[in-house]
Design an enzyme around this catalytic site. Structure first.
Site, mmCIF file in Angstrom:
data_model
loop_
_atom_site.group_PDB
_atom_site.id
_atom_site.type_symbol
_atom_site.label_atom_id
_atom_site.label_comp_id
_atom_site.label_asym_id
_atom_site.label_seq_id
_atom_site.Cartn_x
_atom_site.Cartn_y
_atom_site.Cartn_z
ATOM 1 N N GLU A 181 -15.243 22.651 -1.503
ATOM 2 C CA GLU A 181 -14.225 21.653 -1.166
ATOM 3 C C GLU A 181 -13.718 21.004 -2.451
ATOM 4 O O GLU A 181 -14.509 20.469 -3.240
ATOM 5 C CB GLU A 181 -14.813 20.550 -0.275
ATOM 6 C CG GLU A 181 -15.000 20.933 1.165
ATOM 7 C CD GLU A 181 -15.319 19.721 2.035
ATOM 8 O OE1 GLU A 181 -15.074 19.794 3.240
ATOM 9 O OE2 GLU A 181 -15.811 18.695 1.500
ATOM 10 N N CYS A 182 -12.416 21.040 -2.663
ATOM 11 C CA CYS A 182 -11.769 20.336 -3.768
ATOM 12 C C CYS A 182 -12.420 20.722 -5.107
ATOM 13 O O CYS A 182 -12.166 21.802 -5.617
ATOM 14 C CB CYS A 182 -11.794 18.829 -3.528
ATOM 15 S SG CYS A 182 -10.470 17.949 -4.412
ATOM 16 N N GLY A 183 -13.255 19.877 -5.698
ATOM 17 C CA GLY A 183 -13.898 20.242 -6.947
ATOM 18 C C GLY A 183 -14.716 21.503 -6.834
ATOM 19 O O GLY A 183 -14.753 22.326 -7.763
#
Length: 437
Positions: A328-330
């Site tokens: 997720e994201c990072g």
């Protein structure tokens, strides 16, 4: 169950809600009260500060992403055996997105759903009597919202305090505290908000200092007097979030920490076993696990160290050869071929997905999203829908050739678009999941 609580809110962001919330929490805990924390909206940093201030887990309540029964369950879990619940608002009291009644994501929705009074914090710098009009407007704008009292912030002088306080009294509201301007009470920040609780040097001393400040300038007895029990009887239930596996490897360190506490609790309640590992310490996902989850965080600040973490890189690639990995994201950024840091230097990442992300070319992307899974993955079957949000400055420098992870829509009726990446067992996107849709 009808927990006793109040909501700390303000007309806008940057008014000092977190300072007041944390100071109240710790000051009341020092009185011997058991205080529980909640956070309105999709903020993944403030609940950790609440936990540090109170010694108890804090959860998010999000009226856009979560159905009402789920919010009731989370509020019940947090408030069990607590004397008081303090719920910190987000942005301005009424700020949300277009939606059905009660589903806008605004703090006012939570006030309406749980019936807790609002402790309204007004930043009165640059104004005096106008504060009365702001307070009156907040009190009358939404009949669901009850303003229990007002705290003035950034007051510059006795005359300033007297003028603003008289205007608040004219609006028919009690002033429960007056916070003077102070350069000593500052919470450290970075590009996604506060520096995380686990990274804040001298956190315990800072919390004590906040408690001293609030205790000196806020009438704690009056604050306790306005708190009230929820008029609705909260019903026990379960949080509808199935774990992605029986044994879940979860990255957790200064680079990977954005995973909502209610999700971890739901996975544990369903019988899953959680195994945390630290990529920055060059740890790989434990081999005993069925699935690997790479949360969001700040990998862009640690790209060089991650690129040199040979055991983490090799172990995660080996894990992905036979088992699912989701980012997720990072975590999504780390799964790509490369990450370009703020200085423009490119660092090789896991290469399990085909994209390259950049923090040198930055653009704020922020908002609610509803995602429909394009194919089956750790989150569920193809077509499953989830609600969550995006919040990042990183951009995609090279999208690559991978298939899309999900089709997403925002809360404003924009056309659906494909987002994220999937290759074999590996999936990822900038989308942070909060709850099933």
């Amino acid at each position: 169950m009808r927990p006793r609580g109040l909501i700390v809110a303000a007309p806008r962001s940057g008014s000092g809600k977190t300072t007041l919330t944390l100071g109240l929490m710790r000051a009341l805990c020092r009185r011997g009260l058991t205080v529980a924390g909640l956070k309105c909206g999709p903020d993944y940093i403030d609940p950790a500060f609440h936990a540090a201030a109170t010694g108890r887990q804090s959860y998010n309540l999000d009226s856009w992403a979560m159905p009402a029964p789920m919010m009731q369950t989370l509020a019940m879990q947090v408030s069990e055996s607590a004397d008081l619940v303090i719920c910190e608002g987000l942005m301005g009291l009424f700020d949300g997105v277009p939606s059905a009644a009660g589903r806008s994501g605004a703090t006012a929705d939570i006030a309406g759903a749980f019936g807790w009074p609002v402790l309204l914090l007004l930043d009165v710098s640059g104004q005096s009597q106008t504060a009365g009009a702001l307070a009156l407007g907040c009190a009358q704008f939404d009949p669901r919202v009850q303003i229990g009292g007002v705290v003035l912030n950034r007051v510059g002088s006795d005359r300033h305090r007297n003028l603003a306080s008289a205007a608040i009294a004219q609006a028919g509201l009690p002033v429960l505290g007056v916070l003077p301007r102070s350069t000593d009470i500052v919470l450290p920040e970075r590009h996604l908000g506060l520096v995380q609780a686990g990274e804040t040097d001298g956190l315990e001393a800072m919390l004590e200092k906040l408690a001293d400040f609030i205790e000196a300038h806020v009438d704690l007895d009056a604050v306790l007097a306005i708190a009230s029990a929820s008029p609705c009887d909260l019903q026990a239930g379960s949080v509808p979030f199935a774990p992605p596996g029986q044994r879940i490897a979860i990255a957790r360190d200064a680079a990977f920490s954005f995973l909502y506490p209610h999700i971890l609790a739901a996975w544990r309640a369903a019988g899953a076993e959680l195994y945390f590992f630290a990529p920055l310490a060059d740890e790989a996902p434990p081999e005993c696990c069925d699935v690997c989850w790479l949360p969001g965080g700040y990998p862009e600040l640690h790209a060089g160290r991650l690129a040199q973490a040979e055991n983490f890189l090799a172990g995660t690639r080996r894990f992905a050869a036979t088992r699912p990995v989701h980012g997720e994201c990072g975590g999504y950024m780390i799964l790509g071929r490369g990450l370009i840091d703020a200085g423009g230097e490119r660092h090789a990442m896991l290469g399990l997905l085909d994209l390259v992300t950049s923090f040198a070319t930055r653009r704020l992307t922020l908002g609610y999203r509803e995602a429909r899974l394009v194919g089956a993955c750790v989150l569920g079957a193809a077509g499953a829908r989830y609600r969550g949000h995006e919040f990042h400055y990183a951009t995609i420098a090279e999208p690559g050739e991978d298939a899309s992870f999900a089709e997403v829509i925002d809360a404003y009726g924009s056309p659906a678009k494909f987002s994220g990446s999937r290759r074999g067992r590996v999936t990822g996107s900038f989308f942070h999941v909060i709850a099933p849709a």
